[in-house]
Enzyme design. Structure first.
Site, PDB file in Angstrom:
ATOM      1  N   GLY A  11      45.882  33.543  50.056  1.00  0.00           N
ATOM      2  CA  GLY A  11      47.177  34.162  50.331  1.00  0.00           C
ATOM      3  C   GLY A  11      48.273  33.224  50.808  1.00  0.00           C
ATOM      4  N   ASN A  13      50.534  31.956  48.896  1.00  0.00           N
ATOM      5  CA  ASN A  13      51.761  32.433  48.233  1.00  0.00           C
ATOM      6  C   ASN A  13      52.294  33.689  48.914  1.00  0.00           C
ATOM      7  OD1 ASN A  13      52.628  30.862  45.713  1.00  0.00           O
ATOM      8  ND2 ASN A  13      50.405  30.933  45.515  1.00  0.00           N
ATOM      9  N   LEU A  90      43.412  37.736  40.856  1.00  0.00           N
ATOM     10  CA  LEU A  90      42.581  37.178  39.786  1.00  0.00           C
ATOM     11  C   LEU A  90      41.961  38.214  38.856  1.00  0.00           C
ATOM     12  CD1 LEU A  90      40.916  34.236  41.760  1.00  0.00           C
ATOM     13  CD2 LEU A  90      43.078  34.288  40.494  1.00  0.00           C
ATOM     14  N   LEU A  92      42.393  40.990  35.739  1.00  0.00           N
ATOM     15  CA  LEU A  92      43.323  41.388  34.677  1.00  0.00           C
ATOM     16  C   LEU A  92      43.718  42.834  34.950  1.00  0.00           C
ATOM     17  CD1 LEU A  92      44.589  40.504  31.936  1.00  0.00           C
ATOM     18  CD2 LEU A  92      42.627  41.584  30.828  1.00  0.00           C
ATOM     19  N   ASN A 107      53.884  37.322  37.872  1.00  0.00           N
ATOM     20  CA  ASN A 107      52.686  36.570  38.262  1.00  0.00           C
ATOM     21  C   ASN A 107      53.060  35.103  38.430  1.00  0.00           C
ATOM     22  OD1 ASN A 107      49.820  35.924  38.515  1.00  0.00           O
ATOM     23  ND2 ASN A 107      49.940  35.105  36.436  1.00  0.00           N
ATOM     24  N   HIS A 109      51.471  31.374  37.995  1.00  0.00           N
ATOM     25  CA  HIS A 109      50.330  30.667  37.407  1.00  0.00           C
ATOM     26  C   HIS A 109      50.460  29.174  37.722  1.00  0.00           C
ATOM     27  CE1 HIS A 109      46.972  29.850  34.820  1.00  0.00           C
ATOM     28  NE2 HIS A 109      47.670  28.878  34.267  1.00  0.00           N
ATOM     29  N   ASP A 150      48.452  35.771  31.406  1.00  0.00           N
ATOM     30  CA  ASP A 150      49.453  34.688  31.396  1.00  0.00           C
ATOM     31  C   ASP A 150      50.337  34.676  30.143  1.00  0.00           C
ATOM     32  OD1 ASP A 150      48.164  33.853  33.744  1.00  0.00           O
ATOM     33  OD2 ASP A 150      46.801  32.555  32.640  1.00  0.00           O
ATOM     34  N   GLU A 180      54.868  26.303  43.719  1.00  0.00           N
ATOM     35  CA  GLU A 180      54.552  27.731  43.848  1.00  0.00           C
ATOM     36  C   GLU A 180      55.258  28.402  45.028  1.00  0.00           C
ATOM     37  OE1 GLU A 180      50.491  28.994  43.232  1.00  0.00           O
ATOM     38  OE2 GLU A 180      49.947  27.010  42.557  1.00  0.00           O
TER      39      GLU A 180
HETATM   40  C1  GAR Z   1      47.489  29.896  43.420  1.00  0.00           C
HETATM   41  O1  GAR Z   1      47.450  28.538  43.079  1.00  0.00           O
HETATM   42  C2  GAR Z   1      47.923  30.724  42.230  1.00  0.00           C
HETATM   43  O2  GAR Z   1      48.876  30.094  41.439  1.00  0.00           O
HETATM   44  C3  GAR Z   1      46.616  30.859  41.493  1.00  0.00           C
HETATM   45  O3  GAR Z   1      45.653  31.081  42.500  1.00  0.00           O
HETATM   46  C4  GAR Z   1      46.072  30.424  43.697  1.00  0.00           C
HETATM   47  C5  GAR Z   1      46.045  31.422  44.831  1.00  0.00           C
HETATM   48  O4  GAR Z   1      46.346  30.815  46.047  1.00  0.00           O
HETATM   49  N1  GAR Z   1      46.669  31.929  40.559  1.00  0.00           N
HETATM   50  C6  GAR Z   1      46.020  31.896  39.408  1.00  0.00           C
HETATM   51  O5  GAR Z   1      45.277  30.988  39.099  1.00  0.00           O
HETATM   52  C7  GAR Z   1      46.256  33.100  38.494  1.00  0.00           C
HETATM   53  N2  GAR Z   1      45.891  32.787  37.159  1.00  0.00           N
HETATM   54  P1  GAR Z   1      46.822  31.683  47.305  1.00  0.00           P
HETATM   55  O6  GAR Z   1      45.830  32.850  47.445  1.00  0.00           O
HETATM   56  O7  GAR Z   1      46.699  30.718  48.442  1.00  0.00           O
HETATM   57  O8  GAR Z   1      48.218  32.134  47.064  1.00  0.00           O
END
Ligand code: GAR
Length: 206
Positions: A11, A13, A90, A92, A107, A109, A150, A180
């Site tokens: 989490g 992001n 994660l 779909l 989203n 990526h 994606d 991000e």
């Molecule tokens: C992030 O790097 C995000 O971009 C990626 O998972 C991570 C989650 O980190 N998402 C994907 O790979 C989706 N295809 P977080 O839980 O610390 O935000």
């Protein structure tokens, strides 16, 4: 604008969005729901620490995709969210949430789509693939979500250099920090301001 943030893991992001609602570019944005695909996601603690309502809606707790999809739609509707933000989510999404919130789900990526994306490309894997290919730049993409991984219209992208001594972990860290955590709040800002138009599957910023 009210938003729901979908998470599956750490989490960071989500934290970037929370921080920007407090003293950043998202002061008028309210996170009304954090929805997690896993009860163990640390993101749930971040929600609790900030007094944000959360729910765990896990695919494995439902007999069918339809029942799980219905539960996701119900949770979002009950929250009143106008935009769904997938922030390290994660699973779909099911067809019902995608169609009912068409052009209202984004989203993040961790690669420059269309590179290193699609089924199985999540978390550290896009960074491993980027290094295995020897690309000289990578980065992050914010895009609208359709029924495939994606694939929806691209809203924002930001690139960083890949350094000769990068590991998947160092590249992941740099992309999170420099791309991000900035890009996702910026995308929410643009949508909240009504500046994003989608025409023929292409996003334009007014
Ligand atoms: C992030 O790097 C995000 O971009 C990626 O998972 C991570 C989650 O980190 N998402 C994907 O790979 C989706 N295809 P977080 O839980 O610390 O935000």
């Amino acid at each position: 604008m009210k938003i729901a943030v979908f998470v599956s893991g750490g989490g960071t992001n989500l934290q970037a969005i929370i921080d920007n609602t407090k003293d950043g570019i998202l002061k008028d944005v309210e996170i009304v729901l954090v929805l997690s695909s896993s009860k163990d996601a640390y993101a749930l603690e971040r929600a609790a620490n900030n007094g944000i309502p959360s729910a765990v809606v896990s695919r494995k707790d439902f007999d069918s995709i339809e029942a799980w999809d219905d539960a996701v739609v119900s949770a979002v509707k009950a929250s009143g969210a106008e935009l769904v933000v997938l922030a390290g989510y994660l699973s779909l999404l099911g067809p019902k949430i995608v169609s009912e919130y068409s052009n209202r789900i984004i989203n993040i990526h961790p690669a420059l789509i269309p590179s290193f994306c699609g089924a199985g490309m999540y978390g550290i894997r896009p960074h491993k693939a980027a290094l295995a290919k020897g690309v000289k730049v990578s980065g992050a993409t914010v895009h609208f979500v359709n029924e495939n991984y994606d694939e929806g219209p691209i809203l924002l992208q930001k690139a960083v250099e890949v350094l000769p001594d990068d590991t998947p972990e160092s590249l992941q860290k740099r992309i999170m920090k420099e791309c991000e955590w900035k890009l996702l709040p910026e995308a929410i800002r643009l949508i909240a301001d009504g500046r994003v138009v989608i025409e023929n599957n292409i996003c334009r910023i007014r």
